[in-house]
Design a protein around this motif. Structure first.
Motif, PDB file in Angstrom:
ATOM      1  N   VAL A  87      48.636 -17.434 -12.697  1.00 10.01           N
ATOM      2  CA  VAL A  87      49.000 -16.169 -12.917  1.00 10.01           C
ATOM      3  C   VAL A  87      49.921 -16.127 -14.262  1.00 10.01           C
ATOM      4  CG1 VAL A  87      48.741 -15.499 -10.694  1.00 10.01           C
ATOM      5  CG2 VAL A  87      51.017 -16.107 -11.351  1.00 10.01           C
ATOM      6  N   CYS A  88      50.042 -14.994 -14.662  1.00 11.93           N
ATOM      7  CA  CYS A  88      50.953 -14.786 -15.738  1.00 11.93           C
ATOM      8  C   CYS A  88      52.440 -15.136 -15.316  1.00 11.93           C
ATOM      9  CB  CYS A  88      50.860 -13.284 -16.228  1.00 11.93           C
ATOM     10  SG  CYS A  88      51.836 -13.142 -17.884  1.00 11.93           S
ATOM     11  N   SER A  89      53.452 -15.483 -16.296  1.00  7.22           N
ATOM     12  CA  SER A  89      54.538 -15.886 -16.052  1.00  7.22           C
ATOM     13  C   SER A  89      55.519 -14.597 -16.070  1.00  7.22           C
ATOM     14  CB  SER A  89      55.382 -16.889 -17.109  1.00  7.22           C
ATOM     15  OG  SER A  89      55.103 -16.121 -18.337  1.00  7.22           O
ATOM     16  N   THR A  90      54.988 -13.173 -16.159  1.00 10.29           N
ATOM     17  CA  THR A  90      55.640 -12.224 -16.093  1.00 10.29           C
ATOM     18  C   THR A  90      54.941 -11.459 -14.633  1.00 10.29           C
ATOM     19  OG1 THR A  90      54.120 -11.268 -17.448  1.00 10.29           O
ATOM     20  CG2 THR A  90      56.406 -11.685 -18.169  1.00 10.29           C
ATOM     21  N   ALA A  91      54.288 -12.206 -13.902  1.00  8.82           N
ATOM     22  CA  ALA A  91      53.748 -11.592 -12.409  1.00  8.82           C
ATOM     23  C   ALA A  91      52.921 -10.398 -12.565  1.00  8.82           C
ATOM     24  CB  ALA A  91      54.936 -11.607 -11.678  1.00  8.82           C
ATOM     25  N   ASP A  92      52.263 -10.461 -13.733  1.00  8.80           N
ATOM     26  CA  ASP A  92      51.376  -9.110 -13.902  1.00  8.80           C
ATOM     27  C   ASP A  92      50.517  -8.904 -12.665  1.00  8.80           C
ATOM     28  OD1 ASP A  92      52.429 -10.130 -16.440  1.00  8.80           O
ATOM     29  OD2 ASP A  92      50.896  -8.800 -17.286  1.00  8.80           O
ATOM     30  N   SER A  93      50.620  -7.794 -11.943  1.00  5.10           N
ATOM     31  CA  SER A  93      49.880  -7.418 -10.746  1.00  5.10           C
ATOM     32  C   SER A  93      50.185  -6.221 -10.152  1.00  5.10           C
ATOM     33  CB  SER A  93      49.809  -8.804  -9.759  1.00  5.10           C
ATOM     34  OG  SER A  93      51.348  -8.899  -9.350  1.00  5.10           O
ATOM     35  N   SER A  94      49.392  -5.726  -9.275  1.00  6.96           N
ATOM     36  CA  SER A  94      49.721  -4.557  -8.359  1.00  6.96           C
ATOM     37  C   SER A  94      48.822  -4.573  -7.166  1.00  6.96           C
ATOM     38  CB  SER A  94      49.546  -3.511  -9.232  1.00  6.96           C
ATOM     39  OG  SER A  94      48.204  -2.969  -9.536  1.00  6.96           O
ATOM     40  N   PRO A  95      48.911  -3.632  -6.320  1.00  2.12           N
ATOM     41  CA  PRO A  95      48.048  -3.724  -5.186  1.00  2.12           C
ATOM     42  C   PRO A  95      46.805  -3.061  -5.597  1.00  2.12           C
ATOM     43  CG  PRO A  95      49.992  -2.413  -4.606  1.00  2.12           C
ATOM     44  CD  PRO A  95      50.291  -2.734  -6.072  1.00  2.12           C
ATOM     45  N   THR A  96      46.386  -2.496  -6.738  1.00  5.17           N
ATOM     46  CA  THR A  96      45.289  -1.874  -7.160  1.00  5.17           C
ATOM     47  C   THR A  96      44.626  -2.700  -8.315  1.00  5.17           C
ATOM     48  OG1 THR A  96      46.079  -0.262  -8.455  1.00  5.17           O
ATOM     49  CG2 THR A  96      45.787   0.090  -6.219  1.00  5.17           C
ATOM     50  N   ARG A  97      45.243  -3.663  -8.892  1.00  8.49           N
ATOM     51  CA  ARG A  97      44.882  -4.570 -10.049  1.00  8.49           C
ATOM     52  C   ARG A  97      45.340  -5.649 -10.182  1.00  8.49           C
ATOM     53  NH1 ARG A  97      42.819  -2.872 -15.569  1.00  8.49           N
ATOM     54  NH2 ARG A  97      43.620  -4.120 -17.129  1.00  8.49           N
ATOM     55  N   GLY A  98      44.487  -6.687 -10.094  1.00  8.62           N
ATOM     56  CA  GLY A  98      44.719  -8.270 -10.395  1.00  8.62           C
ATOM     57  C   GLY A  98      45.885  -8.663  -8.942  1.00  8.62           C
ATOM     58  N   SER A  99      45.648  -8.359  -7.787  1.00  5.28           N
ATOM     59  CA  SER A  99      46.596  -8.498  -6.826  1.00  5.28           C
ATOM     60  C   SER A  99      46.665  -9.969  -6.687  1.00  5.28           C
ATOM     61  CB  SER A  99      46.099  -7.790  -5.745  1.00  5.28           C
ATOM     62  OG  SER A  99      46.933  -7.968  -4.543  1.00  5.28           O
ATOM     63  N   ILE A 100      47.960 -10.197  -6.973  1.00 10.79           N
ATOM     64  CA  ILE A 100      48.247 -11.841  -6.380  1.00 10.79           C
ATOM     65  C   ILE A 100      48.225 -11.858  -4.962  1.00 10.79           C
ATOM     66  CG2 ILE A 100      50.299 -13.765  -6.660  1.00 10.79           C
ATOM     67  CD1 ILE A 100      50.862 -12.312  -9.093  1.00 10.79           C
ATOM     68  N   GLY A 101      48.617 -10.736  -4.217  1.00  8.48           N
ATOM     69  CA  GLY A 101      48.556 -10.978  -2.623  1.00  8.48           C
ATOM     70  C   GLY A 101      47.377 -11.122  -2.391  1.00  8.48           C
ATOM     71  N   ARG A 102      46.216 -10.571  -2.726  1.00  5.32           N
ATOM     72  CA  ARG A 102      44.885 -10.629  -2.508  1.00  5.32           C
ATOM     73  C   ARG A 102      44.440 -12.098  -2.638  1.00  5.32           C
ATOM     74  NH1 ARG A 102      42.206 -11.158   1.097  1.00  5.32           N
ATOM     75  NH2 ARG A 102      39.761 -10.498   0.972  1.00  5.32           N
ATOM     76  N   ALA A 103      44.766 -12.687  -3.908  1.00  9.31           N
ATOM     77  CA  ALA A 103      44.473 -14.160  -4.219  1.00  9.31           C
ATOM     78  C   ALA A 103      44.972 -14.816  -3.163  1.00  9.31           C
ATOM     79  CB  ALA A 103      44.742 -14.354  -5.647  1.00  9.31           C
ATOM     80  N   LEU A 104      46.336 -14.821  -2.718  1.00  6.34           N
ATOM     81  CA  LEU A 104      46.996 -15.382  -1.648  1.00  6.34           C
ATOM     82  C   LEU A 104      45.997 -15.667  -0.484  1.00  6.34           C
ATOM     83  CD1 LEU A 104      49.349 -16.911  -0.373  1.00  6.34           C
ATOM     84  CD2 LEU A 104      50.311 -14.742  -0.015  1.00  6.34           C
TER      85      LEU A 104
END
Length: 439
Positions: A87-104
């Motif tokens: 992921v980006c080192s600025t944690a770019d993500s949201s619940p509706t776009r690019g969700s790191i949580g969903r990837a987890l």
């Protein structure tokens, strides 16, 4: 078969991960599309690290899963010691776009319900995590992430919270916890206790074991652990404990930036030397195609204009005008989307790819910059480039920006020197410096 594998949630970040592994002596390749299983196994016999450059950062969760699951499953089946979701080192993500949580959640389903380390910090880029709060440099100053000028007003994923546990808790129901710098004097023990808890010998109120969220209990007590890092030494220590954790035949799933890639690379090859694919040449004309809307990219475009480059808005005439400029002796041409109607941005990647095809075929230009994380992935996929390797030395042209060499079945694109530039990164003179740069 391979020591590490990764999926990058955007193309510019994927090249950074590849470089972090290569700079310590691991032979790394970045695939633009997932090949067949036999082809992937053949690559696994030639490379230490295999990455796949993706576009998950720009997708909603359902499309993200469609994009991500088959790639993670294919990479897992190669049996790497660690599988990274980059992921980006600025944690770019949201619940509706690019969700790191969903990837987890997807990663734990594929690799097993263990505690997943999350390491977003990348000190060499001015990205730090302290007591789970994330900080990022901009214009020479360190800002808390929710106050950083770019990320606090990001058009797609604005950051309103600097505590990564809070930020990610809106993207997953899995409980999150953290390890803080104050535990790092005894990091191996603290990490082992967290990922392999022993309820009979440990206090449930221990800060290292207390889940952040009150979500339903999962195996191991927590779903993921957010890790602090302030220095390169922190990365080295974290890489060692992450790789040491788990059974020898287990594929460890991890989430993080290029800082995590560096941490893992240093643990896999302590003291190793860099690996690159030959020399990077002696400079030459440069084509820049930009879908980035960031202020930094706009400054770089303006610097190129002042330096005498041809700067063109994207239009139907742009390919021919770019070829004409190079034929007339231009050192550099920029084609950008800054004047495009917002309703027309959807066609930009295809149109920018047409510019690259025309210029490389008709003008013989061998150096191309693609600016913008989401743009880079879509343009390279449109071009049919199959893979990227580090070109020349791992020395960055600018922090976080490295030169790659493309492989393609199209002769005009095969061997092309490509710079994939994240919107926020690069010195203001990056484009003109690249024109003179010889690696």
């Amino acid at each position: 078969m391979v020591e590490a594998a990764f999926y990058g949630d955007d193309f510019t970040g994927s090249t950074d991960a590849m470089v972090q592994f290569a700079r310590v002596g691991l032979r790394a390749v970045l695939l633009v599309t997932l090949p067949s299983a036999p082809e992937l196994r053949e690559l696994a016999e030639r490379y230490d690290v295999i990455g796949v450059a993706g576009i998950a950062r720009s997708l909603p969760p359902d499309e993200q899963e469609t994009e991500l699951r088959p790639v993670l499953e294919a990479l897992r089946d190669l049996g790497p010691r660690v599988l990274q979701y980059k992921v980006c080192s600025t944690a770019d993500s949201s619940p509706t776009r690019g969700s790191i949580g969903r990837a987890l959640e997807i990663g734990r389903e594929i690799c097993g319900p263990t505690v997943v380390p999350i390491l977003i910090a990348q000190p060499e880029l001015g990205r730090y995590t302290v007591f789970s709060h994330h900080f990022a440099a901009e214009a020479g100053e360190i800002h808390r992430l929710d106050r950083q000028p770019t990320m606090s007003t990001h058009p797609s994923t604005p950051m309103h919270e600097s505590d990564l546990r809070h930020h990610l808790s809106h993207q997953t129901t899995l409980p999150l916890t953290a390890l803080h710098l104050t535990t790092y004097s005894n990091l191996p023990t603290a990490y082992q206790h967290l990922t392999n808890p022993q309820p009979t010998t440990q206090s449930p109120t221990s800060p290292a074991l207390q889940p952040f969220s009150q979500s339903p209990v999962v195996p191991g007590g927590v779903g993921a652990v957010v890790l602090d890092a302030l220095t390169d030494e922190d990365l080295q220590a974290l890489g060692r404990v992450i790789l040491r954790d788990g059974s020898p035949d287990e594929v460890r799933f991890a989430i993080g930036s290029g800082g995590l890639s560096r941490a893992l690379g240093l643990a896999l090859r302590p003291g190793g030397g860099a690996v690159g694919s030959g020399t990077s040449g002696v400079g030459g004309p440069v084509l820049v195609v930009s879908g980035s809307q960031s202020r930094r990219t706009a400054e770089q475009i303006e610097h190129a204009r002042v330096a005498g480059w041809t700067v063109l808005p994207l239009s139907d005439e742009a390919p021919a005008r770019a070829v004409a400029a190079f034929s007339a002796g231009a050192e550099g041409v920029v084609v950008h989307t800054n004047e495009l109607d917002p309703n027309e941005l959807g066609r930009a990647p295809s149109a920018l790819a047409d510019v690259v095809r025309s210029v490389t075929a008709a003008a013989g230009v061998r150096r191309v910059v693609v600016a913008g994380g989401d743009t880079s992935g879509q343009v390279l996929r449109q071009l049919g480039i199959s893979s990227l390797e580090l070109a020349g030395s791992p020395r960055a042209i600018s922090p976080g920006v490295h030169l790659c060499r493309a492989a393609s079945a199209v002769p005009a694109l095969d061997g092309l020197e490509v710079l994939l530039k994240p919107g926020q990164l690069g010195e203001v003179d990056l484009f003109t410096e690249f024109q003179r740069w010889s690696g």
